[in-house]
Write a protein that holds these residues in place. Structure first.
Motif, PDB file in Angstrom:
ATOM      1  N   MET A  51      -6.812   1.757  -1.785  1.00  0.00           N
ATOM      2  CA  MET A  51      -6.255   1.992  -0.436  1.00  0.00           C
ATOM      3  C   MET A  51      -5.746   0.017  -0.200  1.00  0.00           C
ATOM      4  O   MET A  51      -5.062   0.036   1.099  1.00  0.00           O
ATOM      5  CB  MET A  51      -7.469   1.806   0.529  1.00  0.00           C
ATOM      6  N   GLY A  52      -6.506  -0.741  -0.276  1.00  0.00           N
ATOM      7  CA  GLY A  52      -5.561  -2.079  -0.077  1.00  0.00           C
ATOM      8  C   GLY A  52      -4.097  -2.789  -0.066  1.00  0.00           C
ATOM      9  O   GLY A  52      -4.036  -2.835   0.528  1.00  0.00           O
ATOM     10  N   TYR A  59      -2.349   0.233  -0.770  1.00  0.00           N
ATOM     11  CA  TYR A  59      -1.536   0.636   0.230  1.00  0.00           C
ATOM     12  C   TYR A  59      -1.242   0.159   1.512  1.00  0.00           C
ATOM     13  O   TYR A  59      -0.273   0.120   2.681  1.00  0.00           O
ATOM     14  CB  TYR A  59      -2.000   2.596   0.427  1.00  0.00           C
ATOM     15  N   GLU A  60      -2.004  -0.108   2.157  1.00  0.00           N
ATOM     16  CA  GLU A  60      -2.432  -0.959   3.340  1.00  0.00           C
ATOM     17  C   GLU A  60      -1.254  -2.468   3.410  1.00  0.00           C
ATOM     18  O   GLU A  60      -0.693  -2.647   4.022  1.00  0.00           O
ATOM     19  CB  GLU A  60      -3.701  -1.692   3.533  1.00  0.00           C
ATOM     20  N   GLU A  61      -1.114  -3.374   2.116  1.00  0.00           N
ATOM     21  CA  GLU A  61      -0.297  -4.325   1.976  1.00  0.00           C
ATOM     22  C   GLU A  61       1.054  -3.856   1.736  1.00  0.00           C
ATOM     23  O   GLU A  61       2.116  -4.107   2.483  1.00  0.00           O
ATOM     24  CB  GLU A  61      -0.529  -4.893   0.514  1.00  0.00           C
ATOM     25  N   HIS A  73       2.374  -0.760   3.626  1.00  0.00           N
ATOM     26  CA  HIS A  73       2.049  -0.810   4.366  1.00  0.00           C
ATOM     27  C   HIS A  73       2.798  -1.261   5.374  1.00  0.00           C
ATOM     28  O   HIS A  73       3.988  -1.512   6.312  1.00  0.00           O
ATOM     29  CB  HIS A  73       1.345   0.169   5.586  1.00  0.00           C
ATOM     30  N   ALA A  74       1.677  -2.396   5.290  1.00  0.00           N
ATOM     31  CA  ALA A  74       2.422  -3.465   6.711  1.00  0.00           C
ATOM     32  C   ALA A  74       3.693  -4.436   6.278  1.00  0.00           C
ATOM     33  O   ALA A  74       4.446  -4.854   6.890  1.00  0.00           O
ATOM     34  CB  ALA A  74       1.450  -4.700   6.377  1.00  0.00           C
ATOM     35  N   MET A 132      -2.106   6.783   1.788  1.00  0.00           N
ATOM     36  CA  MET A 132      -3.057   6.650   2.384  1.00  0.00           C
ATOM     37  C   MET A 132      -4.013   7.353   3.030  1.00  0.00           C
ATOM     38  O   MET A 132      -5.492   7.455   2.829  1.00  0.00           O
ATOM     39  CB  MET A 132      -2.864   5.503   3.240  1.00  0.00           C
TER      40      MET A 132
END
Length: 144
Positions: free
Chosen positions: A31-32, A34-36, A38-39, A59
């Motif tokens: 998830m970390g 994917y979040e990076e 995504h940003a 995610m």
């Protein structure tokens, strides 16, 4: 470094690392990543881009794997909405999102909602692929 932190290839690599981590069951780390990614994708393209939608779908799968069904559904729906805007309704990526969203609804016991997504996806598949396809079979299997 060849590419800076805000480069498309870096975002792609982060997303790929997320896929590997998710496959290994390391959901928090996945998830970390994917979040990076995504940003970065949002910074590069804005919210309405296919890469943003794809990473949101990934995610959502992590959330589902974590037992967070309602959050996963909301994120799957957001990914579908972005794909419709970015790619048009008659796209294979939209079809995949409808299959994923239908499966997520089914997993939550929301069978009417699941059936609606499966039927919509089946209609698109039959329209854009008039020959029989594996994807058509997946929708029929889920409907049946």
């Amino acid at each position: 470094r060849i590419f800076g932190d805000g480069h498309e290839k870096v975002a792609d690599a982060l997303s790929c690392v997320g896929v590997v981590l998710q496959g290994k069951g390391e959901l928090e780390r996945a998830m970390g990543k994917y979040e990076e990614a995504h940003a970065m994708y949002v910074g590069l393209h804005g919210e309405d881009h296919e890469n943003v939608a794809k990473v949101l779908g990934n995610m959502a799968n992590v959330l589902k794997d974590q037992g967070k069904g309602a959050e996963a559904l909301a994120m799957q729906q957001k990914a579908l909405d972005i794909k419709r805007r970015a790619l048009g309704s008659d796209s294979n990526d939209v079809v995949t999102s409808l299959l994923n969203l239908g499966s997520a609804y089914s997993g939550q016991g929301m069978l009417d909602e699941a059936l609606a997504r499966f039927e919509e996806g089946l209609g698109i598949v039959r329209r854009i692929h008039p020959e029989r396809s594996v994807t058509e079979g997946k929708f029929l299997e889920n409907i049946g």
